[in-house]
Design a protein around this motif. Structure first.
Motif, PDB file in Angstrom:
ATOM      1  N   ASP A 270       5.573  -7.644   1.228  1.00 17.24           N
ATOM      2  CA  ASP A 270       5.097  -5.747   1.031  1.00 17.24           C
ATOM      3  C   ASP A 270       5.157  -5.744   2.703  1.00 17.24           C
ATOM      4  O   ASP A 270       4.708  -4.299   2.716  1.00 17.24           O
ATOM      5  N   TRP A 275       5.206   1.993   0.745  1.00 16.82           N
ATOM      6  CA  TRP A 275       3.697   1.510  -0.261  1.00 16.82           C
ATOM      7  C   TRP A 275       3.693   1.469  -2.140  1.00 16.82           C
ATOM      8  O   TRP A 275       3.502   0.068  -2.736  1.00 16.82           O
ATOM      9  N   SER A 279       2.774  -1.472  -3.439  1.00 13.96           N
ATOM     10  CA  SER A 279       1.451  -1.813  -4.726  1.00 13.96           C
ATOM     11  C   SER A 279       2.088  -2.150  -5.660  1.00 13.96           C
ATOM     12  O   SER A 279       1.401  -3.269  -6.349  1.00 13.96           O
TER      13      SER A 279
END
Length: 353
Positions: A270, A275, A279
């Motif tokens: 991650d 992002w 996510s």
């Protein structure tokens, strides 16, 4: 033989008597090495456990200056840079053998000098099988406190990284390190964690699971209260967030806390993905968790109490599939869950091999 050795509390001043006592200990310690040397008119005997000592350190740092005729005994000690302990008790000598020390007993002296020459077998820091990364680092902890601490310092070369070393265990002494960033981590958390570690009162802490049981808030909670990882980069990422990490010698893992419910849905990948992708993957993990928890119970509740909402064709198909099954649907779901848990351990062991 045990009764004979039990009365021998202090070392004698005669080298022959001490050698006879050392040889009797070889009946219980097959890896005990006893060697007698002469240095001019002086005699001494060394003893150590060959399975946990470094032969190179023994030859280069101990025997080389001891057997050098041009060096007096008063000049030998400064040349041996290894940690030194002096004792006149057999019990202390045997205890330090188990810690990887070598003993030197000189003729005419009723005491032994102990030198730290330990060398335990260790493996390469390979990537943990349970925490594989696609774009992250491919390295994991091993069963050595010093090497694990070195890997953390490699990823986090900050002078404000603090490690408090505490020795735990009444019979087997094991080093436990409390790691934190002193300018980021709450000091009250650190003091509370140190208090819990110091209050551990058992014979030995041989793995990270036992340590976790002693430092957690309550033993009756079904939810994990700490995050356990075998990756140094994951440990460093949690340290940078203000958490505390526990390292235990002879174990290949770290305990990170305090942990939140959301920390168990994170992955090391991650932090290296953009992002939006990271996510989305994290949302998929949360959705998968909710489906795994609520779908079986919703399925049983629907078939038992609200079967009228199921389309008739699907309901008839389900009825025909379980027509000859003599068990209730709740018992079948429970047996499925139990079978999966029983198969999980052998499958993971086969993958590890």
């Amino acid at each position: 033989m045990s009764d004979q050795k039990s009365v021998l509390i202090k070392l004698g001043s005669g080298i022959d008597a001490n050698i006879n006592t050392l040889l009797r200990y070889r009946e219980e310690l097959p890896d005990l090495v006893v060697k007698r040397f002469c240095r001019g008119q002086e005699e001494f005997v060394i003893s150590y456990l060959s399975s946990i000592t470094d032969s190179d350190a023994i030859n280069d740092r101990i025997l080389a200056p001891l057997l050098n005729p041009q060096t007096s005994l008063n000049e030998i000690e400064p040349k041996i840079w290894l940690g030194t302990i002096q004792t006149d008790e057999w019990e202390v000598l045997i205890k330090e053998w188990a810690n990887g020390f070598l003993s030197v007993i000189y003729d005419g002296e009723a005491a032994a000098n102990m030198y730290d020459v330990k060398k335990y077998p260790k493996r390469q820091p390979d990537e943990p099988l349970a925490e594989t990364a696609i774009q992250g680092n491919h390295v994991g902890f091993i069963e050595s406190f010093e090497d694990n601490l070195a890997m953390i310092r490699y990823f986090l070369n900050d002078g404000r990284l603090v490690c408090r070393a505490i020795t735990i265990g009444t019979r087997v002494k094991t080093t436990c390190g409390i790691l934190f960033l002193k300018d980021v981590t709450n000091e009250e958390w650190v003091n509370e964690m140190a208090r819990r570690v110091e209050n551990i009162n058992i014979d030995a802490v041989i793995n990270i699971g036992i340590l976790e049981e002693w430092v957690e808030d309550t033993s009756f909670s079904i939810f994990p209260q700490f995050f356990v990882t075998e990756r140094p980069d994951v440990t460093v990422s949690h340290l940078l967030q203000g958490r505390i990490a526990l390292l235990l010698d002879k174990t290949s893992g770290a305990i990170v806390g305090p942990s939140s419910f959301g920390s168990f849905f994170q992955s090391i990948d991650d932090y290296v993905l953009r992002w939006p992708v990271a996510s989305f993957i994290r949302i998929l993990r949360i959705v998968g968790f909710l489906v795994a928890v609520f779908l079986p119970s919703a399925y049983i509740a629907t078939l038992t109490y609200h079967y009228e909402i199921i389309p008739i064709d699907l309901l008839m198909s389900i009825g025909r599939s379980r027509e000859k099954v003599p068990f209730h649907r709740s018992l079948r779901r429970l047996s499925w869950k139990s079978s999966l848990r029983c198969y999980a351990r052998p499958v993971s062991a086969c993958q590890a091999k």
